[in-house]
Design a protein around this motif. Structure first.
Motif, PDB file in Angstrom:
ATOM      1  N   TRP A 174     -67.850  10.903  15.444  1.00 29.84           N
ATOM      2  CA  TRP A 174     -68.146  12.326  15.507  1.00 29.84           C
ATOM      3  C   TRP A 174     -68.666  12.735  16.878  1.00 29.84           C
ATOM      4  O   TRP A 174     -68.410  13.851  17.342  1.00 29.84           O
ATOM      5  CB  TRP A 174     -69.131  12.724  14.403  1.00 29.84           C
ATOM      6  CG  TRP A 174     -70.510  12.127  14.516  1.00 29.84           C
ATOM      7  CD1 TRP A 174     -70.924  10.923  14.021  1.00 29.84           C
ATOM      8  CD2 TRP A 174     -71.640  12.714  15.163  1.00 29.84           C
ATOM      9  NE1 TRP A 174     -72.247  10.713  14.317  1.00 29.84           N
ATOM     10  CE2 TRP A 174     -72.717  11.806  15.009  1.00 29.84           C
ATOM     11  CE3 TRP A 174     -71.863  13.905  15.846  1.00 29.84           C
ATOM     12  CZ2 TRP A 174     -73.992  12.050  15.521  1.00 29.84           C
ATOM     13  CZ3 TRP A 174     -73.124  14.161  16.344  1.00 29.84           C
ATOM     14  CH2 TRP A 174     -74.172  13.247  16.193  1.00 29.84           C
ATOM     15  N   ARG A 175     -69.375  11.835  17.550  1.00 29.84           N
ATOM     16  CA  ARG A 175     -69.830  12.125  18.912  1.00 29.84           C
ATOM     17  C   ARG A 175     -68.642  12.160  19.871  1.00 29.84           C
ATOM     18  O   ARG A 175     -68.556  13.029  20.755  1.00 29.84           O
ATOM     19  CB  ARG A 175     -70.844  11.071  19.372  1.00 29.84           C
ATOM     20  CG  ARG A 175     -72.132  11.060  18.559  1.00 29.84           C
ATOM     21  CD  ARG A 175     -73.139  10.062  19.136  1.00 29.84           C
ATOM     22  NE  ARG A 175     -74.305   9.928  18.281  1.00 29.84           N
ATOM     23  CZ  ARG A 175     -75.349  10.745  18.302  1.00 29.84           C
ATOM     24  NH1 ARG A 175     -75.374  11.756  19.156  1.00 29.84           N
ATOM     25  NH2 ARG A 175     -76.377  10.549  17.489  1.00 29.84           N
ATOM     26  N   MET A 224     -71.105  12.275  10.933  1.00 24.35           N
ATOM     27  CA  MET A 224     -72.276  13.019  11.401  1.00 24.35           C
ATOM     28  C   MET A 224     -73.288  13.223  10.276  1.00 24.35           C
ATOM     29  O   MET A 224     -74.502  13.130  10.488  1.00 24.35           O
ATOM     30  CB  MET A 224     -71.842  14.375  11.971  1.00 24.35           C
ATOM     31  CG  MET A 224     -72.995  15.218  12.513  1.00 24.35           C
ATOM     32  SD  MET A 224     -72.468  16.871  13.038  1.00 24.35           S
ATOM     33  CE  MET A 224     -72.188  17.645  11.433  1.00 24.35           C
ATOM     34  N   ALA A 269     -66.417  16.834  12.149  1.00 21.18           N
ATOM     35  CA  ALA A 269     -67.484  15.891  12.510  1.00 21.18           C
ATOM     36  C   ALA A 269     -68.284  15.479  11.281  1.00 21.18           C
ATOM     37  O   ALA A 269     -68.751  14.339  11.172  1.00 21.18           O
ATOM     38  CB  ALA A 269     -68.392  16.513  13.556  1.00 21.18           C
ATOM     39  N   LYS A 270     -68.438  16.415  10.350  1.00 17.87           N
ATOM     40  CA  LYS A 270     -69.237  16.131   9.153  1.00 17.87           C
ATOM     41  C   LYS A 270     -68.693  14.943   8.386  1.00 17.87           C
ATOM     42  O   LYS A 270     -69.437  14.025   8.012  1.00 17.87           O
ATOM     43  CB  LYS A 270     -69.261  17.366   8.256  1.00 17.87           C
ATOM     44  CG  LYS A 270     -70.043  17.164   6.957  1.00 17.87           C
ATOM     45  CD  LYS A 270     -69.840  18.309   5.990  1.00 17.87           C
ATOM     46  CE  LYS A 270     -70.573  18.026   4.684  1.00 17.87           C
ATOM     47  NZ  LYS A 270     -69.869  18.595   3.540  1.00 17.87           N
TER      48      LYS A 270
END
Length: 516
Positions: free
Chosen positions: A219-220, A89, A84-85
């Motif tokens: 990322w969500r 994100m 996600a990073k």
């Protein structure tokens, strides 16, 4: 039955009773005339080895894959923050390098604090406990997709660590209620192989999500796609995880009798859930064997925890694009998955678990040395393969080694709890040795991971020497296992044509020997 039980009642020592041997090897007897808790298992039942094999096969088909799949989901939900990073994100939440480090650290703080929950597998009916844990982490993992601030994500990561601490660390303990000592390692390997397999899927899944275009931030969407399946597994956990082998819905009546008899042979009682001996918990806390395996787990976890959450960033720093770095994480983890299944099986067959841990630790250490000492992309990527191939399988062998060398259910549970309480402190170090200002090579981080891999090998060598000495002392005190059985034959006047049924063989007593 209360939460705290007497060790002499709930955790009986090894006893030996005579049983007539069968001339037909397909009809060997498993005799369990009565359990230490007053219940009765099949007395004098003639059980064909084929029936016992059928019981084990059904457990392998129904129980082990289920708990492994749930662990896969839990590992996916904890480690996908690394994917996600680099999927946006970091920019959307305006995270600094220390902010991201804290998101990793806060998970392990709660994971450590709640490690005593491992013993709840023996106190609470397992199907209820598993359901509560799966529901909890499913909610918190999915809710990460809706977070708008760093503080909100911090709170969710803390709660996620708390409920995951109640599941994964205790599953090897749960499996010890269903499988015999020489069967346990490969099943724990199958369970733990879900960790590298989850990372294989995480890379491939993140690659697919981040290469597309969605109205929702990638990322969500990642948190949603990987969190919702956990919620769908809640009813499966409730209805499909048995509390005891004899209560498994997929066993026929004859198979339930055999499952109960196996429990008596293993630990002296068919019913083993409902109480914990605090006296034996205290004895475990004073046991150097338990502390050595806990330090080994700490050493492995320094590397094990950092690799999944930093590998996409590390590969990106080698010059690969963000999308390609997601995909390139998958192949090393798939190799690790295969080795994580194979090496516990080999250790079960040879009963040489320490040697396996030593070899795997050295392989992982060499991989981290290559990552720290070289700049060539191809050599460094090969180092990733070695690191993944060493560190995950090493842990898969440490877990059954801990259970194999504690001589009662309460001590096995306490050993696993101590293992995780100490061992899970490793990620507090591992997730903080890759600061952003040291990218792309992260020399210090890789050097620290290599040092702990080699230290783990040294600990395994020390423990193996200790166990060899203890086994020799037991042989001097009681005689070898073969001598004990022969002595019982002679003393009872049955001659060499008679055999013995051993109860509680995995508890401390004349027949107990440490697994090397």
């Amino acid at each position: 039955m209360g939460i705290v039980g007497r060790a002499t009642r709930d955790e009986p020592a090894t006893t030996i009773a005579p049983v007539e041997s069968a001339s037909d090897p397909e009809k060997a007897e498993i005799k369990a005339e009565g359990n230490s808790d007053g219940s009765r298992s099949p007395a004098g039942a003639t059980v064909a080895p084929a029936v016992e094999k059928r019981v084990v096969r059904k457990l392998d088909k129904h129980l082990t894959p289920l708990v492994a799949f749930l662990f896969l989901l839990s590992f996916l939900d904890r480690s996908n923050i690394g994917n996600a990073k680099i999927a946006g994100m970091e920019d959307d939440l305006h995270l600094s390098s220390p902010d991201y480090q804290w998101l990793l650290t806060i998970f392990y703080i709660s994971y450590i604090i709640f490690q005593p929950l491992t013993l709840c597998w023996k106190i609470v009916p397992p199907h209820i406990w598993a359901t509560l844990m799966v529901l909890g982490w499913g909610i918190f993992a999915t809710a990460q997709a809706a977070t708008q601030t760093w503080s909100g994500l911090m709170a969710l990561r803390f709660l996620l660590g708390a409920v995951e601490a109640g599941y994964g660390p205790g599953v090897p303990y749960l499996l010890s209620f269903f499988y015999l000592r020489h069967e346990l390692g490969v099943r724990i390997g199958m369970f733990f192989s879900a960790a590298p397999l989850a990372n294989t899927f995480a890379g491939a899944l993140a690659y697919g999500i981040t290469s597309g275009h969605s109205h929702l931030a990638n990322w969500r969407l990642l948190f949603l796609v990987e969190g919702i399946p956990t919620l769908l597994m809640v009813p499966v956990a409730y209805f499909c995880i048995p509390d005891t082998p004899a209560k498994a819905k997929y066993f026929a009546a004859e198979e339930k009798e055999v499952a109960s008899a196996r429990g008596v042979r293993q630990a002296g009682a068919a019913e083993r859930v409902g109480s914990v001996s605090l006296v034996e918990v205290g004895q475990t806390l004073r046991d150097p064997i338990a502390w050595l395996t806990a330090l080994m787990y700490f050493s492995c976890n320094v590397s094990y925890s950092s690799l999944p959450v930093f590998l996409p960033t590390i590969l990106k720093g080698m010059g690969f694009t963000s999308i390609n770095s997601q995909g390139l994480t998958a192949p090393p983890y798939f190799l690790s998955f295969l080795i994580t299944v194979a090496t516990p099986w080999i250790a079960d067959r040879t009963q040489q678990r320490g040697l396996m841990v030593i070899i795997l630790s050295l392989i992982g250490g060499i991989g981290y040395v290559l990552l720290a000492a070289t700049e060539t992309v191809g050599v460094r990527y090969f180092g990733v393969w070695l690191a993944a191939a060493g560190i995950f399988p090493a842990i898969a062998n440490i877990l059954p080694w801990t259970l194999n060398n504690q001589g009662s259910d309460s001590r096995r549970g306490a050993g696993i709890a101590l293992l995780n309480l100490v061992g899970q402190c490793g990620p507090l170090l591992g997730t903080n040795v890759f600061p952003e200002d040291e990218e792309p090579r992260y020399v210090k981080g890789f050097a620290i991971c290599a040092a702990f891999c080699f230290f783990n090998a040294l600990l395994a060598i020390t423990l193996r020497f200790l166990l060899v000495a203890k086994n020799k002392a037991l042989d001097r005190e009681f005689g070898t296992k073969e001598e004990i059985l022969e002595r019982v034959r002679v003393e009872r006047g049955h001659g060499k044509e008679e055999g013995q049924e051993v109860r509680g063989v995995e508890n401390y007593g004349p027949m107990f020997r440490y697994v090397l």
